[in-house]
Design a protein around this motif. Structure first.
Motif, mmCIF file in Angstrom:
data_model
loop_
_atom_site.group_PDB
_atom_site.id
_atom_site.type_symbol
_atom_site.label_atom_id
_atom_site.label_comp_id
_atom_site.label_asym_id
_atom_site.label_seq_id
_atom_site.Cartn_x
_atom_site.Cartn_y
_atom_site.Cartn_z
ATOM 1 N N PHE A 1 36.550 40.872 77.848
ATOM 2 C CA PHE A 1 37.682 42.281 78.725
ATOM 3 C C PHE A 1 37.940 42.781 77.329
ATOM 4 O O PHE A 1 38.421 43.711 77.498
ATOM 5 N N LYS A 2 39.132 41.791 77.684
ATOM 6 C CA LYS A 2 40.485 42.319 76.448
ATOM 7 C C LYS A 2 39.676 42.393 74.677
ATOM 8 O O LYS A 2 40.658 43.865 74.914
ATOM 9 N N ARG A 3 38.812 41.634 74.538
ATOM 10 C CA ARG A 3 38.073 42.279 72.994
ATOM 11 C C ARG A 3 37.383 43.362 73.590
ATOM 12 O O ARG A 3 37.576 43.591 72.110
ATOM 13 N N ALA A 4 36.874 43.743 74.473
ATOM 14 C CA ALA A 4 35.848 44.964 74.785
ATOM 15 C C ALA A 4 37.468 46.533 74.479
ATOM 16 O O ALA A 4 36.686 47.064 74.150
ATOM 17 N N LEU B 1 39.479 50.712 71.851
ATOM 18 C CA LEU B 1 39.944 51.515 71.027
ATOM 19 C C LEU B 1 40.921 51.335 69.818
ATOM 20 O O LEU B 1 42.201 51.171 69.843
ATOM 21 N N ASN B 2 40.047 51.001 69.498
ATOM 22 C CA ASN B 2 40.208 50.261 67.769
ATOM 23 C C ASN B 2 41.170 51.081 67.033
ATOM 24 O O ASN B 2 41.279 52.358 67.173
ATOM 25 N N LEU B 3 42.447 50.133 66.835
ATOM 26 C CA LEU B 3 43.764 50.603 66.285
ATOM 27 C C LEU B 3 42.890 51.973 64.531
ATOM 28 O O LEU B 3 43.445 52.953 64.571
ATOM 29 N N HIS B 4 42.640 50.993 64.382
ATOM 30 C CA HIS B 4 42.343 52.157 62.772
ATOM 31 C C HIS B 4 41.135 52.722 62.743
ATOM 32 O O HIS B 4 41.518 53.962 62.189
ATOM 33 N N THR B 5 40.784 53.054 63.860
ATOM 34 C CA THR B 5 39.427 54.199 63.926
ATOM 35 C C THR B 5 39.757 54.852 65.056
ATOM 36 O O THR B 5 39.151 55.571 64.880
ATOM 37 N N ARG B 6 40.588 54.423 65.373
ATOM 38 C CA ARG B 6 40.402 55.162 66.829
ATOM 39 C C ARG B 6 42.156 55.588 67.507
ATOM 40 O O ARG B 6 42.921 57.003 67.426
ATOM 41 N N ILE C 1 38.906 55.534 75.833
ATOM 42 C CA ILE C 1 38.140 55.243 76.491
ATOM 43 C C ILE C 1 37.435 56.327 76.762
ATOM 44 O O ILE C 1 35.975 56.521 77.120
ATOM 45 N N GLN C 2 37.096 56.549 77.725
ATOM 46 C CA GLN C 2 36.678 58.078 78.427
ATOM 47 C C GLN C 2 35.924 58.580 77.643
ATOM 48 O O GLN C 2 35.012 59.236 77.838
ATOM 49 N N ALA C 3 36.774 58.978 76.340
ATOM 50 C CA ALA C 3 35.557 59.949 75.321
ATOM 51 C C ALA C 3 34.175 59.043 74.348
ATOM 52 O O ALA C 3 33.559 59.298 74.342
ATOM 53 N N GLU D 1 33.158 48.677 84.788
ATOM 54 C CA GLU D 1 32.051 47.324 85.045
ATOM 55 C C GLU D 1 31.890 46.541 83.934
ATOM 56 O O GLU D 1 31.325 45.831 84.818
ATOM 57 N N VAL D 2 32.107 47.100 82.952
ATOM 58 C CA VAL D 2 32.612 45.917 82.254
ATOM 59 C C VAL D 2 33.372 44.559 82.467
ATOM 60 O O VAL D 2 33.508 43.551 82.617
ATOM 61 N N GLU D 3 34.628 45.108 83.654
ATOM 62 C CA GLU D 3 35.562 44.115 83.778
ATOM 63 C C GLU D 3 35.759 43.527 84.549
ATOM 64 O O GLU D 3 35.520 42.377 84.502
#
Length: 199
Positions: free
Chosen positions: A101-104, A109-114, A80-82, A91-93
């Protein structure tokens, strides 16, 4: 009668005996299955689990065994920080509903790309003899343990992976906190039940 704390301490002794063995590290006796293991524990003992994990890592180092311990919660904060910054996510929360917020969070934190690539990168960098995953309870429901395992099983095959799971695992179903069904996962072995002829 043995207390929950004594049981947990004994369980960690068992875990050390298993994961420090040459047979475990060489992934013998798996009959072609993925080298994934789950160590279920009572969430009420989380503080003690954290302490025992530190001791476990020290004992492994003393035996010249390199373990890469990845806390999924801490890794999520790193990602998230990166990518957007923790302050921006907070702020989004404030602005979004819980579901949005959960979707954001899941998008960031996308499993496949991050998330999975981050774990893979750490493994390639550190070249450990085994991977230990923790922090499962801290990332629920944004990250589900069975999804992590499903996506890792094609990425980490050369060394064993052990996930500490705050709940129950009977070899097919993962029940988080002993109450919430995370989902079914059939590929991992319960570290306390699976038998290899350790010497």
């Amino acid at each position: 009668m043995i207390s929950a704390e004594e049981k947990l301490t004994n369980n960690f002794k068992t875990i050390f005996g298993v994961i420090s063995s040459k047979e475990f590290l060489k992934m013998e006796g798996l009959s072609g299955e993925v080298p994934f293991w789950i160590a279920p524990y009572d969430i009420q003992c989380q503080k003690l689990v954290n302490q025992e994990l530190t001791h476990l890592n020290t004992k492994l180092r003393n035996d010249n065994i390199t373990a890469l311990i990845i806390d999924l919660f801490e890794l999520s904060i790193e990602i998230i920080q990166a990518n957007i910054g923790l302050d921006k996510m907070l702020e989004v929360e404030k602005r979004k509903t819980k579901e949005k917020f959960k979707r954001a969070l899941q998008s960031t934190l996308n499993l496949h790309t991050r998330l999975i690539p981050s774990i893979e990168e750490k493994v390639k960098r550190d070249k450990p003899q085994l991977v230990i995953l923790t922090g499962v309870g801290g990332v629920f429901p944004f990250i589900r343990s069975h999804n992590v395992l499903n996506n890792l099983q094609s990425k980490i095959t050369e060394i064993p992976t052990l996930m500490f799971f705050p709940g129950e695992y009977n070899g097919t179903a993962l029940n988080l906190f002993g109450d919430l069904k995370d989902d079914n996962y059939y590929r991992a072995f319960n570290i306390f039940e699976y038998k290899i002829n350790f010497k």
